[in-house]
Motif scaffolding. Structure first.
Motif, PDB file in Angstrom:
ATOM      1  N   SER A 117      -4.153  -0.549  -6.500  1.00 19.58           N
ATOM      2  CA  SER A 117      -4.036  -1.436  -5.330  1.00 19.58           C
ATOM      3  C   SER A 117      -3.508  -0.655  -4.135  1.00 19.58           C
ATOM      4  O   SER A 117      -3.095   0.501  -4.255  1.00 19.58           O
ATOM      5  N   GLU A 118      -3.456  -1.335  -2.992  1.00 17.47           N
ATOM      6  CA  GLU A 118      -2.751  -0.789  -1.824  1.00 17.47           C
ATOM      7  C   GLU A 118      -1.282  -0.578  -2.196  1.00 17.47           C
ATOM      8  O   GLU A 118      -0.785  -1.181  -3.153  1.00 17.47           O
TER       9      GLU A 118
ATOM     10  N   HIS B 139     -11.286   1.527  -7.898  1.00 21.10           N
ATOM     11  CA  HIS B 139     -11.290   1.473  -9.359  1.00 21.10           C
ATOM     12  C   HIS B 139     -12.352   2.430  -9.857  1.00 21.10           C
ATOM     13  O   HIS B 139     -13.243   2.843  -9.111  1.00 21.10           O
TER      14      HIS B 139
ATOM     15  N   CYS C 137      -8.439  -8.905 -13.866  1.00 20.37           N
ATOM     16  CA  CYS C 137      -7.629  -9.588 -12.848  1.00 20.37           C
ATOM     17  C   CYS C 137      -7.100 -10.927 -13.368  1.00 20.37           C
ATOM     18  O   CYS C 137      -5.982 -11.335 -13.015  1.00 20.37           O
TER      19      CYS C 137
ATOM     20  N   VAL D   4      -2.485  -9.013  -3.513  1.00 17.76           N
ATOM     21  CA  VAL D   4      -2.517  -7.572  -3.233  1.00 17.76           C
ATOM     22  C   VAL D   4      -3.975  -7.111  -3.203  1.00 17.76           C
ATOM     23  O   VAL D   4      -4.785  -7.521  -4.015  1.00 17.76           O
ATOM     24  N   ARG D   5      -4.296  -6.271  -2.253  1.00 16.15           N
ATOM     25  CA  ARG D   5      -5.690  -5.817  -2.134  1.00 16.15           C
ATOM     26  C   ARG D   5      -5.959  -4.593  -3.006  1.00 16.15           C
ATOM     27  O   ARG D   5      -5.131  -3.679  -3.093  1.00 16.15           O
ATOM     28  N   LEU D   6      -7.119  -4.612  -3.617  1.00 18.56           N
ATOM     29  CA  LEU D   6      -7.525  -3.502  -4.480  1.00 18.56           C
ATOM     30  C   LEU D   6      -8.064  -2.367  -3.607  1.00 18.56           C
ATOM     31  O   LEU D   6      -8.864  -2.603  -2.710  1.00 18.56           O
TER      32      LEU D   6
ATOM     33  N   GLY E 161       1.312   2.113  -5.059  1.00 17.35           N
ATOM     34  CA  GLY E 161       0.113   1.437  -5.569  1.00 17.35           C
ATOM     35  C   GLY E 161       0.328   0.903  -6.979  1.00 17.35           C
ATOM     36  O   GLY E 161       0.970   1.556  -7.800  1.00 17.35           O
TER      37      GLY E 161
END
Ligand SMILES: Cc1cc2nc3c(=O)[nH]c(=O)nc-3n(C[C@H](O)[C@H](O)[C@H](O)COP(=O)(O)OP(=O)(O)OC[C@H]3O[C@@H](n4cnc5c(N)ncnc54)[C@H](O)[C@@H]3O)c2cc1C
Length: 161
Positions: free
Chosen positions: A7-8, A78, A60, A73-75, A34
């Motif tokens: 994540s961020e 991956h 998720c 939270v932004r991914l 992260g």
């Protein structure tokens, strides 16, 4: 195929590794903030070496069940890779029927973190041609002998580990 996710960066809130066994999800936080997490492998054999959306959704969901606060939270990224799954979820550290050919494989989800112990046991086997006491169960012929390892106590089948 297993996928890993990052994540961020956010402020520190996990100082170890948290695993969720009722579903399947594990998460830690990198030094840069992260969230690093993952979950199940694909439900079918594949050498695709890339991710897929159904597994992203499944992982998720596991994360939300365990820790709803991470839902917004932004991914960032991956990736997917091939996992050398053994049929019972445990590795093979053994000689083979071919003289001088040794095998250290089938590490499934844990081949990075097992490296020190795996290397020690493998070196012992190569030097003495007999298994290290810790690795006596990890024989190649256990599948033929019906002596598979049921470490989780859930039944030694590939879809259960
Ligand atoms: C996304 C992802 C995240 C992971 N996260 C973790 C983690 O956090 N912690 C952890 O402990 N483990 C993790 N793992 C598992 C770990 O990566 C594996 O258990 C480990 O890499 C296995 O090591 P290995 O050397 O036995 O096999 P591999 O790393 O698969 O190496 C096998 C090698 O053999 C080569 N090869 C294959 N066929 C041939 C051929 N015919 N001829 C020549 N070479 C060949 C391949 O190119 C490869 O380089 C993760 C795996 C993935 C995919």
């Amino acid at each position: 195929m297993l996928q890993a996710f990052v994540s961020e960066g956010i402020k520190p809130f996990i100082d170890g590794v948290v695993t969720f066994g009722a579903g399947h999800f594990y998460i830690s936080q990198s030094d840069k903030g992260g969230l690093v997490f993952g979950g199940d492998i694909d439900g079918y054999n594949s050498y695709a070496q890339r991710g897929n959306l159904p597994v992203i959704e499944d992982v998720c969901e596991g994360g939300m069940a365990l820790m709803p606060r991470i839902g917004r939270v932004r991914l960032l990224r991956h990736w997917g890779g091939i996992m050398d799954m053994s049929m019972d979820g445990s590795p093979i550290i053994d000689h083979t029927p071919v003289q001088g050919l040794y095998l250290n494989a089938g590490w499934c989800y844990g081949g990075f973190k097992a490296t020190p112990a795996s290397g020690l046991c493998f070196a012992h086997l190569l030097a003495r041609d007999e298994p290290h006491p810790v690795a006596t169960a990890y024989r190649l012929d256990r599948f033929a002998r019906g002596a598979v390892i049921d470490e989780k106590g859930m039944g030694a089948q590939p879809n259960l580990h």
